[in-house]
Design a protein around this motif. Structure first.
Motif, PDB file in Angstrom:
ATOM      1  N   ALA A  40       0.829  -1.200   0.000  1.00 36.57           N
ATOM      2  CA  ALA A  40       0.000   0.000   0.000  1.00 36.57           C
ATOM      3  C   ALA A  40       0.866   1.254   0.000  1.00 36.57           C
ATOM      4  CB  ALA A  40      -0.940  -0.004   1.203  1.00 36.57           C
ATOM      5  N   GLU A  41       1.958   1.218   0.741  1.00 37.04           N
ATOM      6  CA  GLU A  41       2.876   2.365   0.783  1.00 37.04           C
ATOM      7  C   GLU A  41       3.483   2.637  -0.592  1.00 37.04           C
ATOM      8  OE1 GLU A  41       6.430   3.969   3.639  1.00 37.04           O
ATOM      9  OE2 GLU A  41       6.367   1.823   3.240  1.00 37.04           O
ATOM     10  N   ALA A  42       3.900   1.591  -1.282  1.00 38.29           N
ATOM     11  CA  ALA A  42       4.480   1.770  -2.625  1.00 38.29           C
ATOM     12  C   ALA A  42       3.434   2.307  -3.596  1.00 38.29           C
ATOM     13  CB  ALA A  42       5.049   0.442  -3.132  1.00 38.29           C
ATOM     14  N   LEU A  43       2.228   1.773  -3.545  1.00 41.58           N
ATOM     15  CA  LEU A  43       1.162   2.256  -4.429  1.00 41.58           C
ATOM     16  C   LEU A  43       0.775   3.693  -4.093  1.00 41.58           C
ATOM     17  CD1 LEU A  43      -0.992  -0.990  -4.492  1.00 41.58           C
ATOM     18  CD2 LEU A  43       0.259  -0.004  -6.425  1.00 41.58           C
ATOM     19  N   PHE A  44       0.762   4.034  -2.814  1.00 40.66           N
ATOM     20  CA  PHE A  44       0.458   5.401  -2.404  1.00 40.66           C
ATOM     21  C   PHE A  44       1.526   6.368  -2.911  1.00 40.66           C
ATOM     22  CE2 PHE A  44       0.158   9.075   0.327  1.00 40.66           C
ATOM     23  CZ  PHE A  44      -1.209   9.274   0.423  1.00 40.66           C
ATOM     24  N   ASP A  45       2.774   5.955  -2.837  1.00 42.04           N
ATOM     25  CA  ASP A  45       3.868   6.794  -3.339  1.00 42.04           C
ATOM     26  C   ASP A  45       3.719   7.026  -4.844  1.00 42.04           C
ATOM     27  OD1 ASP A  45       6.551   8.080  -2.795  1.00 42.04           O
ATOM     28  OD2 ASP A  45       7.099   6.645  -4.359  1.00 42.04           O
ATOM     29  N   GLU A  46       3.436   5.976  -5.570  1.00 38.85           N
ATOM     30  CA  GLU A  46       3.234   6.097  -7.015  1.00 38.85           C
ATOM     31  C   GLU A  46       2.026   6.970  -7.325  1.00 38.85           C
ATOM     32  OE1 GLU A  46       4.360   4.987 -11.056  1.00 38.85           O
ATOM     33  OE2 GLU A  46       5.383   5.042  -9.129  1.00 38.85           O
ATOM     34  N   LEU A  60      -6.364   8.201  -9.465  1.00 37.75           N
ATOM     35  CA  LEU A  60      -7.604   7.605  -8.989  1.00 37.75           C
ATOM     36  C   LEU A  60      -7.488   6.082  -8.927  1.00 37.75           C
ATOM     37  CD1 LEU A  60     -11.180   8.587  -9.905  1.00 37.75           C
ATOM     38  CD2 LEU A  60     -10.510   6.213 -10.049  1.00 37.75           C
ATOM     39  N   VAL A  61      -6.990   5.488  -9.976  1.00 34.89           N
ATOM     40  CA  VAL A  61      -6.848   4.031 -10.032  1.00 34.89           C
ATOM     41  C   VAL A  61      -5.903   3.552  -8.930  1.00 34.89           C
ATOM     42  CG1 VAL A  61      -5.912   2.145 -11.432  1.00 34.89           C
ATOM     43  CG2 VAL A  61      -7.462   3.813 -12.469  1.00 34.89           C
ATOM     44  N   LEU A  62      -4.798   4.255  -8.736  1.00 35.65           N
ATOM     45  CA  LEU A  62      -3.825   3.851  -7.720  1.00 35.65           C
ATOM     46  C   LEU A  62      -4.339   4.098  -6.304  1.00 35.65           C
ATOM     47  CD1 LEU A  62      -0.589   4.945  -9.543  1.00 35.65           C
ATOM     48  CD2 LEU A  62      -1.207   2.604  -8.877  1.00 35.65           C
ATOM     49  N   ALA A  63      -5.198   5.088  -6.120  1.00 34.22           N
ATOM     50  CA  ALA A  63      -5.791   5.297  -4.797  1.00 34.22           C
ATOM     51  C   ALA A  63      -6.609   4.076  -4.397  1.00 34.22           C
ATOM     52  CB  ALA A  63      -6.658   6.555  -4.794  1.00 34.22           C
ATOM     53  N   ALA A  65      -6.229   1.048  -5.642  1.00 31.66           N
ATOM     54  CA  ALA A  65      -5.297  -0.077  -5.508  1.00 31.66           C
ATOM     55  C   ALA A  65      -4.589  -0.043  -4.154  1.00 31.66           C
ATOM     56  CB  ALA A  65      -4.278  -0.055  -6.640  1.00 31.66           C
ATOM     57  N   ALA A  66      -4.168   1.142  -3.718  1.00 26.75           N
ATOM     58  CA  ALA A  66      -3.510   1.266  -2.413  1.00 26.75           C
ATOM     59  C   ALA A  66      -4.487   0.923  -1.291  1.00 26.75           C
ATOM     60  CB  ALA A  66      -2.953   2.677  -2.234  1.00 26.75           C
ATOM     61  N   LEU A  67      -5.718   1.373  -1.428  1.00 29.67           N
ATOM     62  CA  LEU A  67      -6.735   1.052  -0.427  1.00 29.67           C
ATOM     63  C   LEU A  67      -6.977  -0.451  -0.377  1.00 29.67           C
ATOM     64  CD1 LEU A  67      -8.828   1.842   1.663  1.00 29.67           C
ATOM     65  CD2 LEU A  67     -10.405   2.345  -0.219  1.00 29.67           C
ATOM     66  N   ASP A  68      -7.110  -1.076  -1.533  1.00 26.68           N
ATOM     67  CA  ASP A  68      -7.299  -2.535  -1.577  1.00 26.68           C
ATOM     68  C   ASP A  68      -6.139  -3.257  -0.907  1.00 26.68           C
ATOM     69  OD1 ASP A  68      -9.726  -2.396  -2.904  1.00 26.68           O
ATOM     70  OD2 ASP A  68      -8.865  -2.788  -4.888  1.00 26.68           O
ATOM     71  N   ALA A  69      -4.915  -2.828  -1.210  1.00 26.41           N
ATOM     72  CA  ALA A  69      -3.735  -3.471  -0.617  1.00 26.41           C
ATOM     73  C   ALA A  69      -3.766  -3.351   0.904  1.00 26.41           C
ATOM     74  CB  ALA A  69      -2.455  -2.854  -1.179  1.00 26.41           C
ATOM     75  N   GLU A  70      -4.114  -2.174   1.392  1.00 24.76           N
ATOM     76  CA  GLU A  70      -4.159  -1.986   2.847  1.00 24.76           C
ATOM     77  C   GLU A  70      -5.281  -2.802   3.474  1.00 24.76           C
ATOM     78  OE1 GLU A  70      -2.679  -0.724   6.446  1.00 24.76           O
ATOM     79  OE2 GLU A  70      -1.776  -0.672   4.461  1.00 24.76           O
ATOM     80  N   LEU A  71      -6.421  -2.879   2.812  1.00 20.52           N
ATOM     81  CA  LEU A  71      -7.531  -3.664   3.359  1.00 20.52           C
ATOM     82  C   LEU A  71      -7.182  -5.138   3.448  1.00 20.52           C
ATOM     83  CD1 LEU A  71     -10.612  -2.025   1.607  1.00 20.52           C
ATOM     84  CD2 LEU A  71      -9.938  -1.822   4.014  1.00 20.52           C
ATOM     85  N   TYR A  72      -6.406  -5.634   2.496  1.00 23.34           N
ATOM     86  CA  TYR A  72      -6.081  -7.054   2.485  1.00 23.34           C
ATOM     87  C   TYR A  72      -4.816  -7.397   3.257  1.00 23.34           C
ATOM     88  CZ  TYR A  72      -9.857  -7.595  -0.810  1.00 23.34           C
ATOM     89  OH  TYR A  72     -11.104  -7.584  -1.389  1.00 23.34           O
ATOM     90  N   GLN A  73      -3.870  -6.460   3.342  1.00 25.83           N
ATOM     91  CA  GLN A  73      -2.591  -6.768   3.971  1.00 25.83           C
ATOM     92  C   GLN A  73      -2.387  -6.092   5.318  1.00 25.83           C
ATOM     93  OE1 GLN A  73       0.130  -5.598   0.889  1.00 25.83           O
ATOM     94  NE2 GLN A  73      -0.195  -7.460  -0.285  1.00 25.83           N
ATOM     95  N   GLY A  74      -3.162  -5.067   5.592  1.00 23.05           N
ATOM     96  CA  GLY A  74      -3.009  -4.328   6.842  1.00 23.05           C
ATOM     97  C   GLY A  74      -3.865  -4.921   7.947  1.00 23.05           C
ATOM     98  N   ASP A  75      -3.697  -4.368   9.126  1.00 26.47           N
ATOM     99  CA  ASP A  75      -4.492  -4.777  10.281  1.00 26.47           C
ATOM    100  C   ASP A  75      -5.694  -3.850  10.345  1.00 26.47           C
ATOM    101  OD1 ASP A  75      -5.343  -5.971  12.612  1.00 26.47           O
ATOM    102  OD2 ASP A  75      -4.011  -4.778  13.877  1.00 26.47           O
ATOM    103  N   VAL A  76      -6.813  -4.276   9.761  1.00 27.56           N
ATOM    104  CA  VAL A  76      -7.952  -3.397   9.551  1.00 27.56           C
ATOM    105  C   VAL A  76      -9.126  -3.810  10.424  1.00 27.56           C
ATOM    106  CG1 VAL A  76      -9.541  -2.485   7.819  1.00 27.56           C
ATOM    107  CG2 VAL A  76      -7.204  -3.049   7.169  1.00 27.56           C
TER     108      VAL A  76
END
Length: 140
Positions: A40-46, A60-63, A65-76
């Motif tokens: 998510a951090e890499a996608l947010f940077d991009e 918009l697309v990367l926002a 994608a970063a959200l999806d990555a955080e939802l699946y990989q982060g502690d949510v």
């Protein structure tokens, strides 16, 4: 013959756009910043670099994608996850992203003419997308 690409914004304009993202993060996180999973951090940077360059659709697309990555990989938290998946604003973001990426509609989601004529609208959409992403991950 179609020519592609428009001139990049000035360095000062790009820095102003990055400052907008930093300000958004500071406001939403109460100055604590973002704590994202590595992807998510890499996608947010991009996404930030695309936004700074005025690549509104890519941002918009990367926002999303970063959200999806955080939802699946982060502690949510489950409630936050539910809102980020099914809340009306987040449904708008996901549907807009999907419509841009998948040619499943007879009408195009965007044309070069849209990019040239509707820059302000596309910028507003990018800002909305980034705002939603930041809002969701700071609520975690």
């Amino acid at each position: 013959m179609q020519t592609f690409g428009q001139a990049l914004p000035s360095s000062s304009e790009m820095l102003r756009r990055l400052d907008w993202i930093r300000g958004l993060i500071d406001r939403e996180s109460d100055g604590e910043g973002l704590d994202l999973s590595p992807q998510a951090e890499a996608l947010f940077d991009e996404m930030s670099r695309c936004f700074a360059a005025g690549a509104w659709l890519a941002a918009l697309v990367l926002a999303q994608a970063a959200l999806d990555a955080e939802l699946y990989q982060g502690d949510v938290d489950g409630l936050v996850q539910n809102e980020a998946r099914f809340g009306a604003d987040y449904l708008w973001l996901r549907n807009r992203r999907n419509h841009l990426l998948h040619a499943d509609d007879p009408r195009p989601a965007v044309t070069v003419a849209d990019l040239q004529q509707d820059g302000r609208l596309l910028e507003q959409e990018a800002r909305r997308a980034i705002g939603l992403m930041v809002k969701a991950v700071t609520a975690l």
